[in-house]
Design an enzyme around this catalytic site. Structure first.
Site, PDB file in Angstrom:
ATOM      1  CG  ASN A  23     -10.745  -2.472  -3.831  1.00 34.06           C
ATOM      2  OD1 ASN A  23     -11.090  -1.486  -3.178  1.00 34.06           O
ATOM      3  ND2 ASN A  23      -9.993  -3.422  -3.332  1.00 34.06           N
ATOM      4  CB  CYS A 117      -2.571   2.893   5.559  1.00 33.47           C
ATOM      5  SG  CYS A 117      -2.604   1.278   4.798  1.00 33.47           S
ATOM      6  NE  ARG A 122      -1.908   0.701   0.457  1.00 34.74           N
ATOM      7  CZ  ARG A 122      -3.242   0.564   0.461  1.00 34.74           C
ATOM      8  NH1 ARG A 122      -3.891   0.593   1.605  1.00 34.74           N
ATOM      9  NH2 ARG A 122      -3.899   0.375  -0.654  1.00 34.74           N
ATOM     10  CG  ASP A 305      -7.316  -6.784  -0.766  1.00 39.20           C
ATOM     11  OD1 ASP A 305      -7.831  -6.155  -1.701  1.00 39.20           O
ATOM     12  OD2 ASP A 305      -6.293  -6.406  -0.172  1.00 39.20           O
ATOM     13  CB  ILE A 327       0.916  -7.406  -1.844  1.00 41.86           C
ATOM     14  CG1 ILE A 327       0.631  -8.598  -2.765  1.00 41.86           C
ATOM     15  CG2 ILE A 327       0.449  -6.085  -2.490  1.00 41.86           C
ATOM     16  CD1 ILE A 327       1.132  -8.454  -4.190  1.00 41.86           C
TER      17      ILE A 327
HETATM   18  C1  EPZ Z   1      -5.266  -1.857  -4.400  1.00 40.30           C
HETATM   19  O1  EPZ Z   1      -4.470  -0.971  -3.631  1.00 40.30           O
HETATM   20  C2  EPZ Z   1      -6.494  -2.177  -3.554  1.00 40.30           C
HETATM   21  N1  EPZ Z   1      -7.213  -0.941  -3.260  1.00 40.30           N
HETATM   22  C3  EPZ Z   1      -6.054  -2.844  -2.249  1.00 40.30           C
HETATM   23  O2  EPZ Z   1      -7.219  -3.234  -1.517  1.00 40.30           O
HETATM   24  C4  EPZ Z   1      -5.283  -4.110  -2.574  1.00 40.30           C
HETATM   25  O3  EPZ Z   1      -4.779  -4.673  -1.394  1.00 40.30           O
HETATM   26  C5  EPZ Z   1      -4.093  -3.766  -3.503  1.00 40.30           C
HETATM   27  O4  EPZ Z   1      -4.559  -3.090  -4.682  1.00 40.30           O
HETATM   28  C6  EPZ Z   1      -3.357  -5.013  -3.955  1.00 40.30           C
HETATM   29  O5  EPZ Z   1      -4.198  -5.913  -4.568  1.00 40.30           O
HETATM   30  C7  EPZ Z   1      -8.030  -0.431  -4.215  1.00 40.30           C
HETATM   31  O6  EPZ Z   1      -8.183  -0.942  -5.319  1.00 40.30           O
HETATM   32  C8  EPZ Z   1      -8.770   0.819  -3.853  1.00 40.30           C
HETATM   33  P1  EPZ Z   1      -0.889  -1.406  -5.278  1.00 40.30           P
HETATM   34  P2  EPZ Z   1      -3.244  -0.174  -4.297  1.00 40.30           P
HETATM   35  O7  EPZ Z   1      -0.591  -0.050  -5.830  1.00 40.30           O
HETATM   36  O8  EPZ Z   1      -3.545   0.114  -5.708  1.00 40.30           O
HETATM   37  C9  EPZ Z   1       3.575  -0.615  -3.687  1.00 40.30           C
HETATM   38  C10 EPZ Z   1      -8.659  -3.407   0.344  1.00 40.30           C
HETATM   39  O9  EPZ Z   1      -8.529  -4.100   1.377  1.00 40.30           O
HETATM   40  N2  EPZ Z   1       3.502   0.648  -4.463  1.00 40.30           N
HETATM   41  O10 EPZ Z   1      -1.182  -2.482  -6.235  1.00 40.30           O
HETATM   42  O11 EPZ Z   1      -2.916   0.949  -3.384  1.00 40.30           O
HETATM   43  C11 EPZ Z   1       2.556  -0.651  -2.533  1.00 40.30           C
HETATM   44  O12 EPZ Z   1       3.051  -0.016  -1.388  1.00 40.30           O
HETATM   45  C12 EPZ Z   1      -7.442  -2.642  -0.226  1.00 40.30           C
HETATM   46  O13 EPZ Z   1      -9.715  -3.320  -0.282  1.00 40.30           O
HETATM   47  C13 EPZ Z   1       4.611   1.469  -4.506  1.00 40.30           C
HETATM   48  O14 EPZ Z   1       5.640   1.185  -3.896  1.00 40.30           O
HETATM   49  O15 EPZ Z   1      -2.089  -1.271  -4.227  1.00 40.30           O
HETATM   50  C14 EPZ Z   1       2.344  -2.153  -2.360  1.00 40.30           C
HETATM   51  O16 EPZ Z   1       3.362  -2.675  -1.574  1.00 40.30           O
HETATM   52  C15 EPZ Z   1      -6.273  -2.654   0.702  1.00 40.30           C
HETATM   53  N3  EPZ Z   1       4.526   2.606  -5.253  1.00 40.30           N
HETATM   54  C16 EPZ Z   1       2.440  -2.674  -3.790  1.00 40.30           C
HETATM   55  O17 EPZ Z   1       3.176  -1.697  -4.538  1.00 40.30           O
HETATM   56  C17 EPZ Z   1       3.387   2.965  -5.947  1.00 40.30           C
HETATM   57  O18 EPZ Z   1       3.345   4.021  -6.583  1.00 40.30           O
HETATM   58  C18 EPZ Z   1       1.091  -2.930  -4.473  1.00 40.30           C
HETATM   59  O19 EPZ Z   1       0.298  -1.801  -4.290  1.00 40.30           O
HETATM   60  C19 EPZ Z   1       2.275   2.103  -5.881  1.00 40.30           C
HETATM   61  C20 EPZ Z   1       2.357   0.938  -5.136  1.00 40.30           C
END
Ligand code: EPZ
Length: 417
Positions: A23, A117, A122, A305, A327
Site C-alpha cells: 500500500n 468489492c 467503497r 487490514d 472502516i
Molecule cells: C486503503 O484503501 C488501503 N488500500 C486498504 O487496504 C485499507 O483497508 C484502507 O485504506 C483503510 O486503511 C490501499 O492503500 C491501496 P479509504 P482506501 O479511502 O484508500 C470510504 C488491503 O487489504 N470512502 O481510506 O480505498 C470507504 O468506502 C486494502 O491492503 C468513501 O466513502 O480506503 C471506506 O469505508 C483493503 N468515499 C472508508 O471511507 C471515498 O471517496 C475508508 O476508505 C473514499 C473512501
C-alpha cells in the site's frame, strides 16, 4: 487453480524478512506519472497488485524496467494514453491512484469507476469532490470517470472522513497544481507519509506529512529520484499474529516497529512477549492467551487490514472479546468460513463477539478477499488436521510467497495446483 494445503498444530520458530509495503509501493509507482525524469524504487514487494499497476502504467506511456526482484525503474517521457480501463481497475481498485497524476500531468483522465468489492461499496466521491474543487470538470458516464482541466488550481479541501488513497491522489495532483492546496482531515497512514517523502525527493513542496493538515505548494514540474519503499506493517502484523496463534519464537526482520504501536500494544495485552529493536521485532511465549477486544480505526488506531487475522487469534484466547469494524461495512466475510472450522463467533452489524478458546478443525475453505484469505491461513495453522484454502489468488495480490515464508518457520504448508 492454486490452493494452499495446511497441516495445523506446528509452532513457528526462526526469523522472517518482511517485504516492502504493497500500500506504499502502489502510490509510489503511480507517482512516476508525475515526471519525465527517472524514478528508481527499491523494496517493492513481488506481489500481483504491483504487476497490475506496472501493466497500467505501461499502457499510459510509462516505461517500467525491473532491475531486480524488488527494484524498478520508471520513466514516463510523455503520457500517451489517459485511460485506465475497466479490465484493470476491476482487478485492482488502487488503479484509481493514476487519476490525480494524469489530471495533473496532462489535464485529462478517463478512469473506470472501481465499483464495489467484497468488503464494501467503497465509493471514490471524496477523491472526485477534491478534484472538482481544484477546478477539474468531472463527468461520470458509461461506468467511467471523465476528468478534464486546463491546469489544476490549488484549493482548500476538507475530507468528511479520512481516506487513505483519497489523500494520496489529491496530494499527488496538488504537486503540479497552480498555487497552494491544503488538505484537512488528511490520512496519517505511514504509506501516505512514504509517498509524501518520495514526492518531496522529486521536488515537491509539502508540509504537514503525518499530520491532519497537509499543505502542498504546486510546482511547474517534478524530477526523478531514488526511493526505498517502507516495510509492510500489515504483513508484519499477520506474522506476529501467526506466532501468537501457534506459539513459538520468531524474529521479524526489515520491519518498522513504530508503525505497529496499536497492534503491539493489543498483542501485549493478549499476553505476548514482545521485544523490539531497530528494524526488528522478536515475539513469542504468549501462553495463556487472554481475550481482548479491538475497534478498527484509521492510523494510528488498530488497522482494519489486520481485523480478520486478529479475529482468529481471539478464537484461541480465553474469554469473550468484541471486534468492532468501523472502516468497511462488509468486512466479516471470513466469519462463515471460520465458523465452519469450529469458531464461536456472533455477528451483529459491524460488531463481532468471539468466545474462546475453541479448538479449530481443518476444512476446505474459500477466500473472499486479501485479508480474509490471510485469516484462513492462520486458522489452518491453528487447526487440528488438514485445511485446504481455495481462491488464493486473493492472497497473492498482497503477500509475497507467504507459504514459503511460513514453511521456513516450520509450518506444514504447501501450494497445490
Ligand atoms: C486503503 O484503501 C488501503 N488500500 C486498504 O487496504 C485499507 O483497508 C484502507 O485504506 C483503510 O486503511 C490501499 O492503500 C491501496 P479509504 P482506501 O479511502 O484508500 C470510504 C488491503 O487489504 N470512502 O481510506 O480505498 C470507504 O468506502 C486494502 O491492503 C468513501 O466513502 O480506503 C471506506 O469505508 C483493503 N468515499 C472508508 O471511507 C471515498 O471517496 C475508508 O476508505 C473514499 C473512501
Amino acid at each position: 487453480m492454486d490452493r494452499l494445503r495446511i497441516a495445523g498444530g506446528r509452532t513457528l520458530e526462526g526469523s522472517v524478512r518482511i517485504s516492502g509495503a504493497k500500500n506504499a509501493a502502489l502510490p509510489c509507482l503511480a507517482a512516476g506519472l508525475l515526471t519525465a525524469g527517472e524514478l528508481r524504487l527499491d523494496n517493492v514487494p513481488d506481489v500481483w497488485d504491483v504487476g497490475t499497476l506496472v501493466r497500467l502504467l505501461g499502457d499510459l506511456g510509462g516505461r517500467c524496467e525491473q532491475l531486480g526482484q524488488h527494484r524498478w525503474a520508471l520513466t514516463t517521457p510523455e503520457i500517451t494514453n489517459h485511460e485506465a480501463p475497466w479490465e484493470l481497475v476491476r482487478k485492482m481498485r488502487a488503479s484509481v491512484l493514476v487519476l490525480g497524476p494524469l489530471l495533473a500531468r496532462c489535464g485529462r483522465a478517463r478512469v473506470s469507476l472501481p465499483g464495489g468489492c467484497a468488503i464494501g461499496a467503497r465509493p471514490i466521491d471524496r477523491h472526485l469532490d477534491g478534484f472538482a474543487s481544484m477546478g477539474a470538470e468531472i463527468r461520470l458516464e458509461h461506468g467511467y470517470v471523465e476528468a478534464r482541466c486546463e491546469r489544476l488550481r490549488g484549493a482548500e479541501i476538507t475530507f468528511d472522513d479520512v481516506t487513505v488513497t483519497g489523500t494520496e491522489n489529491l496530494m499527488m495532483a496538488a504537486c503540479l497544481a497552480e498555487g497552494t492546496t491544503v488538505l484537512h482531515n488528511a490520512a496519517l497512514e505511514p504509506e501516505v507519509v512514504d509517498l509524501g517523502e518520495l514526492l518531496i525527493a522529486m521536488g515537491a513542496k509539502i508540509e504537514g506529512l503525518g499530520e491532519r493538515t497537509i499543505t502542498i505548494e504546486g510546482q511547474e514540474a517534478l524530477g526523478g529520484t531514488e526511493h526505498r519503499v517502507i516495510p509492510d506493517r500489515i504483513e508484519a502484523g499477520t506474522f506476529l499474529i501467526a506466532v501468537a496463534i501457534t506459539g513459538g519464537k520468531v524474529t521479524l526482520e526489515e520491519v518498522e516497529p513504530a508503525h505497529l504501536d496499536a497492534v503491539l500494544s493489543a498483542l501485549r495485552e493478549v499476553g505476548l512477549g514482545i521485544e523490539i529493536g531497530e528494524r526488528w521485532i522478536r515475539v513469542g511465549n504468549g501462553r495463556p492467551l487472554r481475550a481482548k477486544g479491538v475497534v478498527t480505526e484509521p492510523y494510528p488506531g488498530f488497522p482494519t487490514d489486520l481485523q480478520a487475522q486478529y479475529m482468529v487469534l481471539m478464537t484461541q484466547a480465553g474469554g469473550s472479546s468484541k471486534i468492532s469494524e468501523t472502516i468497511f461495512e462488509q468486512r466479516f466475510m471470513h466469519v462463515p468460513e471460520l465458523s465452519r472450522m469450529g469458531a464461536a463467533i456472533q455477528l451483529a452489524g459491524n460488531l463481532a463477539t468471539i468466545e474462546g478458546p475453541t479448538p479449530l478443525t481443518g476444512a476446505e475453505v474459500t477466500a473472499s478477499d486479501l485479508r480474509a484469505s490471510a485469516s484462513l491461513v492462520l486458522a489452518g495453522l491453528a487447526a487440528r488436521g488438514e485445511t485446504i484454502v481455495h481462491r488464493i489468488y486473493h492472497l497473492d495480490r498482497g503477500y509475497e510467497r507467504i507459504e514459503e515464508k511460513l514453511a521456513t518457520l516450520g509450518a506444514r504448508i504447501e501450494r497445490v495446483g
